[in-house]
Design an enzyme around this catalytic site. Structure first.
Site, mmCIF file in Angstrom:
data_model
loop_
_atom_site.group_PDB
_atom_site.id
_atom_site.type_symbol
_atom_site.label_atom_id
_atom_site.label_comp_id
_atom_site.label_asym_id
_atom_site.label_seq_id
_atom_site.Cartn_x
_atom_site.Cartn_y
_atom_site.Cartn_z
ATOM 1 N N LYS A 60 -13.975 -17.728 7.413
ATOM 2 C CA LYS A 60 -14.639 -18.976 7.219
ATOM 3 C C LYS A 60 -13.764 -20.031 6.570
ATOM 4 O O LYS A 60 -12.729 -19.718 6.016
ATOM 5 C CB LYS A 60 -15.963 -19.021 6.484
ATOM 6 C CG LYS A 60 -15.659 -18.398 4.841
ATOM 7 C CD LYS A 60 -15.248 -19.539 3.890
ATOM 8 C CE LYS A 60 -14.952 -19.170 2.527
ATOM 9 N NZ LYS A 60 -14.085 -20.007 1.629
ATOM 10 N N ASP A 72 -20.094 -15.556 -2.192
ATOM 11 C CA ASP A 72 -19.898 -16.083 -0.855
ATOM 12 C C ASP A 72 -20.598 -14.846 0.101
ATOM 13 O O ASP A 72 -20.799 -15.140 1.334
ATOM 14 C CB ASP A 72 -18.301 -15.902 -0.510
ATOM 15 C CG ASP A 72 -17.712 -17.253 -1.031
ATOM 16 O OD1 ASP A 72 -18.508 -18.187 -1.253
ATOM 17 O OD2 ASP A 72 -16.442 -17.291 -0.844
#
Length: 295
Positions: free
Chosen positions: A14, A137
């Site tokens: 990401k 996360d």
């Protein structure tokens, strides 16, 4: 001898399109507001029948004891009481300690993979709750695509898709270390806190025309990172010299990224970086796909 069943799950990296710190919370944590976006650089996590818990990875510097994969297996065994054996092979393509979320993504892929491979039948919410216990996360990677992250990052709200873009990544040869994220948070001051306005602007663009202004992209660590990664500013300048316009840190770094609309331009920038002897990648944004948990 029967061939062992094998299951593969992709674990995408990401980038943070925005990363704002709103305030310091009790316990030393920080309240953030961030738009995260998965990209098409992926680790592959392979599950096979085995004895006990075994982990295989050829990536230099990778350790099962430090990876969230081992912690994920142990957490699942504790929660569901599963004693089945497992052999997990990890094909790393996401650079270690890079700010691309590789370890968190691997943990999410392990949750999904073992839920299927062991037939645990855990619900979506149960998986999200376990993910939040593993790291801030990790829940995002159970969604993928474009999401708003709030609180410590564990509160995830799917957003309208970010327009497909090409992403040039520069992987600087600077010293990396465990605990880099905590150090960066400790280095930011109250004047670095924001009210989430940049994130709100980006979300409004996603809901509206889809035309993303460079003013919408922001990482609170852009200014603090050079103090933690000596030499990083040199590579930021080299990135710009190679033709990149907007250059931002991804997460807690040290990887830098630049978005471009046309693949040919991304290829030109990457070739320029290669001529300078700088490790770089060209990839693109990734939407929610079949290897990401569906609700």
């Amino acid at each position: 001898m029967a061939k062992a069943e094998v299951l593969e799950v992709m674990a995408p990296a990401k980038i943070n399109l925005t990363l704002e710190v709103l305030a310091r919370m009790e316990g030393g944590f920080h309240r953030i507001r961030s738009v995260a976006q998965t990209i098409n650089i992926c680790d592959t996590i392979r599950f096979q029948t085995g004895e006990g818990s075994r982990f295989v990875c050829r990536e230099r510097g990778w350790s099962a004891s430090q990876s969230l994969i081992g912690k994920t297996v142990n957490l699942l065994r504790h929660i569901v009481g599963c004693s089945l054996g497992i052999l997990i092979s990890v094909d790393k393509r996401i650079p270690l300690l890079s700010g691309l979320g590789g370890d968190s993504s691997d943990a999410a892929a392990t949750l999904l993979g073992l839920n299927r491979f062991w037939g645990l039948g855990l619900t979506r919410q149960e998986l999200l709750d376990l993910a939040a216990r593993l790291g801030s996360d990790v829940p995002f990677f159970l969604h993928g695509g474009t999401c708003l992250l709030e609180n410590k990052g564990e509160r995830v709200i799917p957003l309208a898709p970010f327009p497909h873009s090409w992403v040039v990544l520069l992987n600087p040869p600077v010293v990396r270390f465990q605990g880099k994220t905590e150090r960066l948070y400790n280095n930011i001051k109250a004047e670095n806190y924001t009210d989430g306005e940049a994130t709100d602007r980006l979300i409004a663009c996603l809901k509206g025309s889809g035309n993303i202004s460079s003013s919408c992209l922001l990482n609170v660590f852009d200014d603090a990172a050079p103090h933690s990664f000596p030499g990083l500013e040199f590579y930021r300048k080299q990135f710009q010299y190679a033709g990149a316009d907007e250059v931002h840190l991804s997460g807690s770094g040290p990887i830098l990224y630049s978005l471009v609309k046309e693949r040919v331009r991304g290829e030109k920038i990457q070739r320029s970086l290669e001529k300078l002897g700088i490790d770089s990648y060209l990839t693109d944004t990734r939407d929610r796909s079949g290897d990401i948990m569906k609700g």
